[in-house]
Design an enzyme around this catalytic site. Structure first.
Site, short mmCIF file in Angstrom:
data_model
loop_
_atom_site.label_atom_id
_atom_site.label_comp_id
_atom_site.label_asym_id
_atom_site.label_seq_id
_atom_site.Cartn_x
_atom_site.Cartn_y
_atom_site.Cartn_z
N ASP A 65 0.97 -1.20 0.03
CA ASP A 65 -0.08 -0.10 0.12
C ASP A 65 0.91 1.02 -0.07
O ASP A 65 1.92 1.28 0.56
CB ASP A 65 -0.82 -0.09 1.22
CG ASP A 65 -1.85 1.04 1.14
OD1 ASP A 65 -2.98 1.01 0.46
OD2 ASP A 65 -1.91 2.00 2.16
N GLU A 118 1.56 -0.63 -5.18
CA GLU A 118 0.31 0.51 -5.42
C GLU A 118 1.09 1.87 -5.41
O GLU A 118 1.54 2.25 -4.18
CB GLU A 118 -0.81 0.46 -4.24
CG GLU A 118 -1.91 1.44 -4.50
CD GLU A 118 -2.51 1.96 -3.40
OE1 GLU A 118 -3.54 2.56 -3.35
OE2 GLU A 118 -1.82 2.13 -2.35
#
Length: 549
Positions: free
Chosen positions: A213, A271
């Site tokens: 993330d 990401e």
């Protein structure tokens, strides 16, 4: 079901990630086995055979760690524990074992940019003095102004408002997201060592990789200077002193060495909302991550030329670092593409029928491309975004921090409809649902589509089977001349994909068709906003068929 009994299982493949189709599970909205209205790991366990039948290669689970759930689990309080909402570590282990037995790899989310404010480290930092080792794990700074009453710089939170919060002794801490998500200090060796151990904890349990993330945000520029370039993640920019700093690559080289110590190929996918593509590709150099999400592809509008350009750019930049692309159209942070693609200029609300038609054509382009594909739960049902969800049900912190000016991401996170005639559409045995489901879901339920051979579900199953049978994930793109600017045509091995972005029909010269995106359309005309896969089509035949002379 054993791996051998799964017809889609192909055995050991060290480079599986280069061509895999990976299905994103947002656990709280996938399947609820316990009846409390929140999806759980037992629900995932129960549906694994259904996922294997879909024809995917792996699943990616969004966070299930212990968390106060201020940001749906992306505020982690304990990285080594399962939140009771989702079950227990035993439930995770059972799910992982069954997934592997079914022939599916398992990737889990890792959230390293920030912790929850309830993490024991941050609680210790709040009670520790300035300059203490406890505060050094996070980014604490004195404020500006005569009495430190102003934030240390002018940074803004991605969720809206300022990026700094003041604590009782007058210092400020940085949170690029919600106030309950303090950013870690990744120049601190104690932080780095802790995450080394977290990686090993889950690798030892047998996970096949991590989706990282905010992979481009963990290092901030020294001195934390003011910025004149405030940008949200979805704008895909690397600009600003809080994004895409050079030192972030040192972290991933360190992590890659850990992953490479384990048997089998364990992977990382970033990401990272970064442009241009050349900068994104740097995250997937041979000694760093294996993949990075291609958000440029996701954000490209429904135009033939624009999509061809982003495909070419992606392939070229990744080839330069010996990497392969990922293709993604939706996820838990973005309006579902079946709704985005139905949005016409000057029209509100989007056209639901057009959006689904284009979404079916879009997956035929996507699955025809070499590399790996990420499928977001529910897109195989053609689910639209729940745009008009009443505000009283919304839970996304982006909605509240923006004062309601941003809808937030709840509309793409609505629990899945499994059974049209059951309470809560079969998501939960009690009918409970943590977010309300729109009435239109009755038409999209999985059991309804199971009985309809022309449904979006069956389209996905057939395409995934054909993609594997023809080796498209390991192939290459060769563009063919369609004779029209609004029609893309590409060859990948023995398959030719034709996608009509326009309104006028496109003539197909042969009946050697594999599959069409439009139900019951097996003739020689490809209608607008539709796609077809064909076998061994000659380039000159296609050009002549659409020659107006």
């Amino acid at each position: 079901m054993s791996a051998e009994s799964n017809p889609m299982f192909t055995g050991h493949d060290d480079n599986w990630w280069r061509h895999a189709v990976i299905y994103q599970i947002y656990p709280r909205s996938f399947a609820d086995a316990r009846g409390d209205g929140i999806g759980d790991l037992r629900g995932v366990y129960d549906r694994l055979p259904w996922l294997a039948r879909l024809g995917i290669d792996a699943i990616w689970l969004s966070p299930f760690y212990r968390s106060p759930q201020n940001d749906a689990g992306y505020d982690v309080a304990d990285y080594r524990a399962v939140d009771q909402l989702f079950g227990t570590l035993d439930d995770f282990d059972a799910m992982l074992e069954r997934a592997h037995a079914t022939g599916l790899k398992v990737i889990i989310d890792l959230v390293p940019n920030h912790t929850s404010a309830e993490h024991v480290w941050f609680q210790a930092a709040l009670y520790a003095p300035r300059g203490s080792p406890e505060r050094a794990r996070y980014i604490f700074r004195d404020g500006r102004g005569d009495n430190g009453e102003e934030p240390p710089n002018n940074w803004h939170s991605v969720f809206g408002g300022g990026a700094w919060t003041r604590v009782e002794d007058g210092q400020w801490y940085l949170h690029m997201f919600d106030t309950s998500q303090p950013d870690l200090n990744w120049r601190n060796e104690e932080v780095r060592a802790e995450f080394d151990d977290i990686l090993r904890f889950w690798l030892d349990r047998g996970v096949d990789g991590f989706r990282v993330d905010i992979a481009h945000g963990m290092i901030k520029q020294e001195g934390l200077p003011d910025t004149d370039h405030h940008v949200g993640l979805g704008e895909g920019s690397h600009k600003g002193p809080m994004w895409d700093q050079e030192e972030v690559h040192d972290i991933y080289r360190r992590w890659r060495r850990i992953l490479d110590d384990y048997e089998g190929r364990r992977i990382m996918v970033a990401e990272a909302w970064i442009s241009p593509q050349s900068r994104l590709a740097r995250y997937t150099r041979p000694d760093e991550m294996h993949q990075a999400f291609n958000f440029d592809y996701l954000l490209t509008p429904w135009r033939a030329g624009a999509l061809r350009d982003v495909i070419d750019l992606s392939l070229a930049n990744l080839a330069a670092v010996d990497s392969t692309p990922t293709w993604v159209m939706s996820n838990h942070d973005i309006v579902r593409h079946a709704t985005r693609l139905g949005q016409l200029e000057g029209q509100d609300p989007p056209d639901e029928e057009l959006g689904l038609r284009r979404a079916r054509a879009a997956i035929m382009l996507t699955l025809a491309l070499p590399g790996s594909v990420y499928v977001y739960q529910g897109e195989e049902l053609g689910l639209p975004e729940y745009l008009d969800m009443p505000d009283q049900y919304r839970q996304d912190p982006a909605f509240f921090r923006s004062g309601g000016s941003e809808r937030g991401r709840d509309g793409c996170r609505v629990p899945l409809p499994w059974e049209a005639e059951s309470r809560g559409y079969g998501f939960s045995p009690t009918g409970a649902s943590w977010l309300p489901q729109p009435e239109v879901y009755v038409h999209y339920a999985a059991d309804v589509q199971e009985r309809d051979p022309e449904s979006t579900l069956w389209l996905y199953r057939r395409l995934l089977e054909l993609r594997r049978a023809h080796g498209l994930g390991s192939g290459r793109v060769e563009w063919l001349d369609s004779g029209r600017d609004d029609v893309l045509m590409l060859r990948n091995g023995s398959v030719t994909a034709v996608i009509n972005f326009g309104d006028e029909p496109f003539k197909l010269p042969t009946d050697r068709r594999l599959i069409s995106s439009l139900p019951g359309r097996d003739g020689h005309e490809l209608l607008g906003s539709a796609a077809a896969w064909l076998v061994e089509v000659e380039t000159q035949d296609l050009s002549m068929a659409n020659d107006p002379s």
